[in-house]
Write a protein that holds these residues in place. Structure first.
Motif, PDB file in Angstrom:
ATOM      1  N   PRO A 196       0.838  -1.210   0.000  1.00 14.48           N
ATOM      2  CA  PRO A 196       0.000   0.000   0.000  1.00 14.48           C
ATOM      3  C   PRO A 196       0.864   1.247   0.000  1.00 14.48           C
ATOM      4  CG  PRO A 196       0.012  -1.019   2.173  1.00 14.48           C
ATOM      5  CD  PRO A 196       0.708  -1.975   1.249  1.00 14.48           C
ATOM      6  N   PRO A 197       0.372   2.348  -0.516  1.00 11.47           N
ATOM      7  CA  PRO A 197       1.162   3.582  -0.531  1.00 11.47           C
ATOM      8  C   PRO A 197       1.345   4.116   0.880  1.00 11.47           C
ATOM      9  CG  PRO A 197      -1.084   4.043  -1.189  1.00 11.47           C
ATOM     10  CD  PRO A 197      -0.974   2.556  -1.081  1.00 11.47           C
ATOM     11  N   ASP A 198       2.410   4.888   1.078  1.00  9.43           N
ATOM     12  CA  ASP A 198       2.652   5.437   2.411  1.00  9.43           C
ATOM     13  C   ASP A 198       1.660   6.529   2.771  1.00  9.43           C
ATOM     14  OD1 ASP A 198       3.507   7.461   0.756  1.00  9.43           O
ATOM     15  OD2 ASP A 198       5.569   7.499   1.487  1.00  9.43           O
ATOM     16  N   PHE A 199       0.850   6.972   1.792  1.00  7.52           N
ATOM     17  CA  PHE A 199      -0.149   8.001   2.072  1.00  7.52           C
ATOM     18  C   PHE A 199      -1.550   7.404   2.242  1.00  7.52           C
ATOM     19  CE2 PHE A 199       0.942   8.050  -2.505  1.00  7.52           C
ATOM     20  CZ  PHE A 199      -0.262   7.632  -3.070  1.00  7.52           C
ATOM     21  N   ASP A 200      -1.654   6.096   2.487  1.00  2.22           N
ATOM     22  CA  ASP A 200      -2.983   5.499   2.651  1.00  2.22           C
ATOM     23  C   ASP A 200      -3.635   5.911   3.965  1.00  2.22           C
ATOM     24  OD1 ASP A 200      -1.415   3.914   4.318  1.00  2.22           O
ATOM     25  OD2 ASP A 200      -2.443   2.057   3.804  1.00  2.22           O
ATOM     26  N   THR A 201      -2.901   6.592   4.820  1.00  6.84           N
ATOM     27  CA  THR A 201      -3.506   7.152   6.041  1.00  6.84           C
ATOM     28  C   THR A 201      -4.494   8.258   5.699  1.00  6.84           C
ATOM     29  OG1 THR A 201      -1.626   8.666   6.227  1.00  6.84           O
ATOM     30  CG2 THR A 201      -1.517   6.620   7.495  1.00  6.84           C
TER      31      THR A 201
END
Length: 357
Positions: free
Chosen positions: A292-297
């Protein structure tokens, strides 16, 4: 007497503004660097993992959560909808913009042109088609097609010949999994986007009667939640068997309204944060075809879901510069002046703020 109400309605549709659909950047021209098949599975009213285990829901869904984890899904907590109904939520989701019900007078009907915004033309369909995806709409009932909007998807499992001009209810339930089995072998030469809708577990009743109460409605909801879990396992198994590199999204359009006697009570001003969140809490679980991308937050609400997903597929973070506000809105008709109100703010706090015209 009919003309008195008909004329303003006709005028409203004629003067309907599509300005809210305009994007703040060039995201409709985005080019994907990776093109997996995308399965967007929307289960109606399925509460989020963090709210389902407590509050008015109070349900132990750990067995299904464990299944999702073993199947490779990441379950996202605190996800919620921006709007309280299927049509208003999906209109915002697929436009990647807030509409705030898009009416200056906030007339107390569903969002104008909602079905056209969902199945005819929207930014999400445009982007997938620009990236040479074939687009599919698979529904278990013909709810999206009731006013016969022009179909913008390349394929629909329900044809207009199956939608009566005079309808009562939503007709028989279609076997979406069987329909998907038919489609999958035919779509190996293109990348594909599947919007799959299942009206389970749904939500508490829309109708008031002496026999309706929040205890029996909760029981009904949880029984249907178990049915939804079985259905999800079946469709996930099918997709995994046919498509090893699939990107599978399981999500909901809004909450289940558990804790209310009827959904209509949600339109009465509420002050209990647990009840307010019961309206909006929505499941989100994703099986990424890789890390998953690190910006999925940034996954918080549907209005920004596809903008974040397209940033991932294009490997271009600049599209994240124009995320919409993650607030949730409702139309109130009792307990406060009639109108649209912000119920949950961008930080996830419950509020009650009138929307300025």
């Amino acid at each position: 007497m009919a003309l008195v109400s008909l004329i303003p309605t006709i005028f409203k549709h004629i003067t309907y503004s599509k300005q809210w659909l305009e994007q703040p950047d060039a995201i409709t021209k985005v080019i994907f660097k990776t093109t997996p098949n995308v399965y967007f599975i929307q289960v109606d009213g399925y509460a989020n993992v963090d709210k389902l285990s407590k509050g008015p829901y109070g349900y132990d869904n750990s067995s299904f959560n464990s299944y999702l984890k073993e199947a490779g899904f990441k379950n996202y907590s605190d996800y919620r909808s921006n709007y309280y109904s299927t049509l208003s939520s999906n209109s915002s989701l697929l436009a990647m913009k807030h509409h705030y019900y898009s009416s200056p007078d906030h007339s107390f009907a569903e969002l104008s042109h909602a079905r056209e915004n969902i199945v005819s033309k929207n930014a999400v369909l445009e982007i997938f088609k620009n990236n040479t995806y074939k687009t599919h709409l698979l529904m278990d009932k013909y709810y999206f097609l009731l006013n016969r909007p022009t179909l913008g998807f390349d394929y629909s499992n329900i044809k207009y010949k199956d939608v009566p001009f005079r309808y009562k209810g939503l007709g028989p339930v279609r076997d979406v999994i069987s329909d998907l089995k038919t489609v999958l072998p035919k779509d190996t030469l293109t990348s594909n986007f599947y919007f799959i809708q299942k009206l389970l577990p749904s939500h508490v009743t829309n109708s008031s009667s002496e026999s309706v109460n929040k205890i029996t409605e909760k029981e009904n909801y949880l029984n249907k939640l178990q049915q939804a879990n079985l259905w999800l396992q079946e469709i996930i198994t099918l997709i995994d068997s046919q498509d090893k590199n699939a990107l599978i999204i399981i999500t909901a359009d809004h909450g289940g309204f558990v804790g209310f006697n009827t959904t209509l009570e949600a339109r009465i001003k509420q002050s209990d944060p647990e009840l307010i969140y019961s309206i909006y809490t929505a499941m989100l679980a994703i099986k990424w075809n890789g890390m998953p991308p690190d910006f999925d937050t940034k996954f918080k609400t549907p209005v920004n879901f596809f903008r974040i997903l397209f940033s991932y597929l294009s490997k271009n973070r600049s599209y994240l510069d124009h995320l919409e506000d993650d607030s949730s809105y409702i139309m109130i008709n009792q307990g406060a002046p009639f109108g649209v109100y912000k119920y949950i703010d961008n930080q996830g706090e419950t509020v009650f703020e009138p929307l300025s015209n």
